[in-house]
Motif scaffolding. Structure first.
Motif, PDB file in Angstrom:
ATOM      1  N   TYR A 472       0.879 -28.013   3.179  1.00 19.25           N
ATOM      2  CA  TYR A 472       2.157 -28.487   2.644  1.00 19.25           C
ATOM      3  C   TYR A 472       2.874 -27.430   1.816  1.00 19.25           C
ATOM      4  CZ  TYR A 472      -0.399 -32.488   4.236  1.00 19.25           C
ATOM      5  OH  TYR A 472      -1.135 -33.335   5.023  1.00 19.25           O
ATOM      6  N   LEU A 473       2.333 -26.226   1.786  1.00 24.64           N
ATOM      7  CA  LEU A 473       2.994 -25.099   1.114  1.00 24.64           C
ATOM      8  C   LEU A 473       3.445 -24.025   2.092  1.00 24.64           C
ATOM      9  CD1 LEU A 473       0.639 -24.620  -1.986  1.00 24.64           C
ATOM     10  CD2 LEU A 473       2.986 -25.508  -2.009  1.00 24.64           C
ATOM     11  N   PHE A 474       2.771 -23.958   3.233  1.00 25.10           N
ATOM     12  CA  PHE A 474       3.098 -22.944   4.244  1.00 25.10           C
ATOM     13  C   PHE A 474       3.250 -23.633   5.601  1.00 25.10           C
ATOM     14  CE2 PHE A 474       0.476 -20.837   1.017  1.00 25.10           C
ATOM     15  CZ  PHE A 474       1.320 -19.789   0.636  1.00 25.10           C
ATOM     16  N   PRO A 475       4.299 -23.290   6.376  1.00 24.72           N
ATOM     17  CA  PRO A 475       4.552 -23.972   7.658  1.00 24.72           C
ATOM     18  C   PRO A 475       3.601 -23.513   8.756  1.00 24.72           C
ATOM     19  CG  PRO A 475       6.214 -22.282   7.272  1.00 24.72           C
ATOM     20  CD  PRO A 475       5.363 -22.332   6.027  1.00 24.72           C
ATOM     21  N   THR A 476       2.393 -24.063   8.750  1.00 16.90           N
ATOM     22  CA  THR A 476       1.381 -23.690   9.733  1.00 16.90           C
ATOM     23  C   THR A 476       1.025 -24.831  10.672  1.00 16.90           C
ATOM     24  OG1 THR A 476      -0.362 -24.269   8.141  1.00 16.90           O
ATOM     25  CG2 THR A 476       0.346 -21.965   8.213  1.00 16.90           C
ATOM     26  N   HIS A 477       1.488 -26.056  10.381  1.00 11.81           N
ATOM     27  CA  HIS A 477       1.183 -27.222  11.194  1.00 11.81           C
ATOM     28  C   HIS A 477       2.464 -28.032  11.409  1.00 11.81           C
ATOM     29  CE1 HIS A 477      -2.774 -26.202   9.570  1.00 11.81           C
ATOM     30  NE2 HIS A 477      -3.340 -27.016  10.422  1.00 11.81           N
ATOM     31  N   SER A 478       2.465 -28.834  12.462  1.00  5.56           N
ATOM     32  CA  SER A 478       3.564 -29.781  12.664  1.00  5.56           C
ATOM     33  C   SER A 478       3.354 -30.972  11.725  1.00  5.56           C
ATOM     34  CB  SER A 478       3.597 -30.272  14.117  1.00  5.56           C
ATOM     35  OG  SER A 478       3.871 -29.204  14.996  1.00  5.56           O
ATOM     36  N   LEU A 479       4.415 -31.354  11.023  1.00  8.03           N
ATOM     37  CA  LEU A 479       4.328 -32.435  10.042  1.00  8.03           C
ATOM     38  C   LEU A 479       5.102 -33.650  10.529  1.00  8.03           C
ATOM     39  CD1 LEU A 479       4.946 -30.475   6.697  1.00  8.03           C
ATOM     40  CD2 LEU A 479       2.795 -30.785   7.951  1.00  8.03           C
ATOM     41  N   ASN A 480       4.539 -34.834  10.274  1.00  5.26           N
ATOM     42  CA  ASN A 480       5.325 -36.046  10.516  1.00  5.26           C
ATOM     43  C   ASN A 480       6.226 -36.299   9.310  1.00  5.26           C
ATOM     44  OD1 ASN A 480       3.763 -37.339   8.509  1.00  5.26           O
ATOM     45  ND2 ASN A 480       2.333 -38.199  10.012  1.00  5.26           N
ATOM     46  N   GLU A 481       6.967 -37.382   9.340  1.00  7.97           N
ATOM     47  CA  GLU A 481       7.961 -37.605   8.291  1.00  7.97           C
ATOM     48  C   GLU A 481       7.320 -37.751   6.914  1.00  7.97           C
ATOM     49  OE1 GLU A 481      11.366 -37.485   8.093  1.00  7.97           O
ATOM     50  OE2 GLU A 481      11.037 -36.501  10.017  1.00  7.97           O
ATOM     51  N   ASN A 482       6.185 -38.468   6.841  1.00  6.76           N
ATOM     52  CA  ASN A 482       5.559 -38.638   5.528  1.00  6.76           C
ATOM     53  C   ASN A 482       4.937 -37.339   5.049  1.00  6.76           C
ATOM     54  OD1 ASN A 482       5.187 -40.865   3.574  1.00  6.76           O
ATOM     55  ND2 ASN A 482       3.039 -40.238   3.704  1.00  6.76           N
ATOM     56  N   ASP A 483       4.333 -36.585   5.976  1.00  5.78           N
ATOM     57  CA  ASP A 483       3.805 -35.263   5.618  1.00  5.78           C
ATOM     58  C   ASP A 483       4.907 -34.390   5.034  1.00  5.78           C
ATOM     59  OD1 ASP A 483       1.374 -36.042   6.675  1.00  5.78           O
ATOM     60  OD2 ASP A 483       1.598 -34.899   8.530  1.00  5.78           O
ATOM     61  N   LYS A 484       6.072 -34.463   5.650  1.00  8.46           N
ATOM     62  CA  LYS A 484       7.205 -33.652   5.188  1.00  8.46           C
ATOM     63  C   LYS A 484       7.588 -34.024   3.757  1.00  8.46           C
ATOM     64  CE  LYS A 484      12.044 -32.617   6.288  1.00  8.46           C
ATOM     65  NZ  LYS A 484      13.158 -32.908   7.235  1.00  8.46           N
ATOM     66  N   LYS A 485       7.536 -35.316   3.442  1.00  7.26           N
ATOM     67  CA  LYS A 485       7.846 -35.737   2.071  1.00  7.26           C
ATOM     68  C   LYS A 485       6.835 -35.152   1.084  1.00  7.26           C
ATOM     69  CE  LYS A 485       9.968 -40.138   3.441  1.00  7.26           C
ATOM     70  NZ  LYS A 485       9.824 -41.621   3.414  1.00  7.26           N
ATOM     71  N   ILE A 486       5.553 -35.130   1.487  1.00  6.86           N
ATOM     72  CA  ILE A 486       4.529 -34.540   0.619  1.00  6.86           C
ATOM     73  C   ILE A 486       4.765 -33.048   0.468  1.00  6.86           C
ATOM     74  CG2 ILE A 486       2.059 -34.090   0.366  1.00  6.86           C
ATOM     75  CD1 ILE A 486       2.844 -36.995  -0.120  1.00  6.86           C
ATOM     76  N   ALA A 487       5.116 -32.376   1.563  1.00  7.07           N
ATOM     77  CA  ALA A 487       5.384 -30.945   1.497  1.00  7.07           C
ATOM     78  C   ALA A 487       6.537 -30.654   0.535  1.00  7.07           C
ATOM     79  CB  ALA A 487       5.704 -30.402   2.894  1.00  7.07           C
ATOM     80  N   MET A 488       7.554 -31.494   0.565  1.00 10.36           N
ATOM     81  CA  MET A 488       8.677 -31.300  -0.355  1.00 10.36           C
ATOM     82  C   MET A 488       8.234 -31.484  -1.799  1.00 10.36           C
ATOM     83  SD  MET A 488      11.828 -33.132   1.683  1.00 10.36           S
ATOM     84  CE  MET A 488      12.645 -32.296   3.054  1.00 10.36           C
ATOM     85  N   LYS A 489       7.361 -32.456  -2.030  1.00 11.28           N
ATOM     86  CA  LYS A 489       6.838 -32.653  -3.391  1.00 11.28           C
ATOM     87  C   LYS A 489       6.007 -31.449  -3.821  1.00 11.28           C
ATOM     88  CE  LYS A 489       6.660 -37.712  -3.514  1.00 11.28           C
ATOM     89  NZ  LYS A 489       5.807 -38.912  -3.604  1.00 11.28           N
ATOM     90  N   MET A 490       5.169 -30.955  -2.919  1.00 12.62           N
ATOM     91  CA  MET A 490       4.343 -29.797  -3.249  1.00 12.62           C
ATOM     92  C   MET A 490       5.201 -28.596  -3.600  1.00 12.62           C
ATOM     93  SD  MET A 490       1.021 -30.274  -3.177  1.00 12.62           S
ATOM     94  CE  MET A 490       0.209 -28.754  -2.669  1.00 12.62           C
TER      95      MET A 490
END
Length: 557
Positions: A472-490
């Motif tokens: 969730y800090l580096f774009p190395t995986h495909s994220l679903n919508e909830n993952d994306k929200k966590i990445a934004m928080k991180m």
């Protein structure tokens, strides 16, 4: 039955596997280029990319050399600042990875003839060359034997107004072999990071970065390297101003090595050199051998910062260095909920190799093997863990699934959580800056469990696995919508600490620094919440009412 006979071997490979990173392609690069002159260095031409969510354009200068190639007479020596270049250097492609046992077999035969040791380069990502933005300096993990700046693209973090710098540093034998003398002083990987930070101090202003606002951050083995930088008496002051240490601690059992003399003598014999008796013989052997042969000879070795190196980067035990350290910086540190599950997986693999039917192994025998890896000579920790985590009626049974949550917590405590908490507590004693402590609890679509070796054969999942937070800090995986929200928080949490010295998210609670050895601390999940006794995290798996979701009931334990 004695099932701990292979514990030494299992312990040896724990770090080797734990830090494996996977190489992913960088953010797509546009064809446009930009040229920059670095006074005192030379001119470079870089490219452009866009951020992952808002598609902001940013510049990326890849593979900028900061040190001379550490080959020939410079092999095993302190890194030396790169001389200026007169041609325009192509910084639109990544530079060479530092040699590793995991990639030597993937190198083409023609490339083996090139200078494989010329790898001390760094990447800079920036949106505005004329700004003065805070700098994030990332130190990758990889078990001290793997990793590269290639593996950490900037598409998430550059959503914010920061400059990201990711250096390569020497790993494995080339970074950590030591005779504790001038020929092979040891800990030259630490000198690489110091030189890269000095490069940032001198030149980051030409990339729109502020050399007076540098945050070092790193994960796993990179976390231990940050501990070395924070505690070493040889780290110059003023190179960094904040630190984020993720899932690792130099206080861990794997944080510092004390057997480096024995290790290098063993390597000399493995390489079948003519003489391996005197230090001169050993130096001649490892200095002149090819990179490929050196790496082949260290495939089963573990490396890391060594205690008592020649130049005194780590002259004493880390806790002793902490006592003498007078300068500290604001710190944010933490772990994932199941940060030690990779240890449990490797231990399980070792047992299954020699005892395919674990139904003949009792819970007591299984857990005693884990305790042997911990190597608690006094037995205090072992006895407490037995008392607190395992019901007595489990001991002589083969009910491994019932004991699984406790197995998880033993591995979590010993290898990741306890050393991280202790480091935070020790840094808090300095009272020179706030200490923030977190637990990353989000169980998303992706996991690093099994790394590229696969995880299908395990009767348990990895949970919130070691290094999952980096998804969730580096774009190395495909994220679903909830993952994306966590990445934004991180990204909010990390960059707000970098910019303001305080982690925060929009709409989140007021995150508090530690006031004493118990907390406060904060949980990173769908919601950010506060906790007030971090010791609760030592039994986080057992206390989780949904811990049975870790079971893969279709696979026999």
């Amino acid at each position: 039955m004695h099932i701990s006979a292979n514990v030494a071997f299992i312990s040896l490979i724990v770090l080797s596997i734990s830090g494996i990173t996977i190489q992913y392609p960088a953010v797509s690069q546009a064809r446009a280029t930009t040229t920059l002159h670095i006074p005192g260095q030379g001119s470079i031409v870089g490219g452009y990319a866009t951020t992952s969510w808002s598609e902001q354009a940013f510049m990326q200068f890849l593979g900028i050399p900061y040190a001379e190639s550490p080959r020939e007479e410079l092999r095993f020596k302190l890194s030396v600042k790169r001389k200026p270049w007169t041609h325009i250097l192509n910084a639109s492609n990544y530079g060479r990875r530092c040699p590793s046992p995991t990639n030597v077999n993937k190198i083409a035969e023609e490339e083996l003839k090139e200078d494989l040791e010329d790898c001390l380069n760094l990447c800079v990502y920036t949106k505005d060359l004329n700004a003065q933005q805070p700098v994030m300096f990332y130190v990758y993990g990889g078990g001290f034997f793997n990793g590269s700046n290639k593996d950490h693209p900037a598409g998430f973090l550059l959503e914010k107004d920061v400059v990201l710098v990711v250096p390569n540093y020497r790993i494995g034998a080339l970074g950590f072999l030591s005779l504790s003398n001038e020929d092979i002083p040891g800990n030259v990987a630490i000198s690489d990071l110091i030189l890269a930070l000095e490069w940032v101090k001198d030149y980051i202003k030409f990339f729109g970065g502020d050399a007076k606002q540098v945050t070092i951050f790193g994960q796993s083995a990179g976390a231990a390297m940050l501990g070395a930088l924070l505690l070493s008496p040889k780290t110059p002051s003023g190179l960094f101003h904040r630190s984020i240490i993720q899932s690792g601690s130099i206080l861990s059992s794997w944080g510092v090595r004390k057997d480096h003399i024995k290790q290098i003598k063993f390597l000399c014999n493995t390489l079948k050199c003519d003489e391996c008796i005197s230090n001169t013989d050993i130096y001649k052997c490892v200095r002149n051998v090819s990179v490929a042969k050196l790496l082949e000879g260290t495939k089963s070795a573990c490396f890391g910062p060594v205690l008592g190196d020649y130049y005194g980067f780590i002259p004493h035990e880390p806790l002793e260095l902490h006592k003498d350290k007078t300068v500290s910086v604001p710190l944010m540190t933490g772990f994932t909920k199941h940060d030690g599950s990779f240890v449990l997986a490797i231990y399980y693999d070792g047992l299954k190799k020699h005892l395919p039917n674990l139904s003949k192994v009792t819970v007591r025998q299984f857990v005693n093997g884990l305790f042997n890896i911990i190597n608690d000579n006094g037995g205090i920790a072992n006895n407490l863990l037995m008392k607190l985590l395992f019901p007595k009626d489990l001991w002589q049974s083969d009910q491994h699934l019932r004991a699984l949550a406790a197995y998880f917590d033993v591995a979590n405590i010993a290898f990741m959580k306890s050393p991280t908490i202790t480091f935070a507590q020790k840094m808090l004693e300095k009272h020179s800056g706030p200490v923030y402590l977190y637990s990353f609890d989000y169980d998303g679509l992706n996991t690093r469990f099994g790394y590229e070796l696969g995880d299908e054969h395990y009767p348990f999942s990895g949970g919130v696995h070691h290094s999952n937070e980096n998804i969730y800090l580096f774009p190395t995986h495909s994220l679903n919508e909830n993952d994306k929200k966590i990445a934004m928080k991180m990204v909010d949490l990390w960059t707000s600490f970098v910019i303001n010295g305080k982690p925060q998210t929009d709409g989140g609670p007021n995150i508090l620094p530690m006031e004493d050895e118990l907390g406060p601390y904060f949980h990173i999940d769908n919601n950010i919440t506060l906790g007030y006794n971090v010791l609760d995290e030592l039994s986080a798996t057992i206390d989780d009412p949904e811990h049975e979701k870790l079971h893969r009931k279709h696979i026999i334990f």
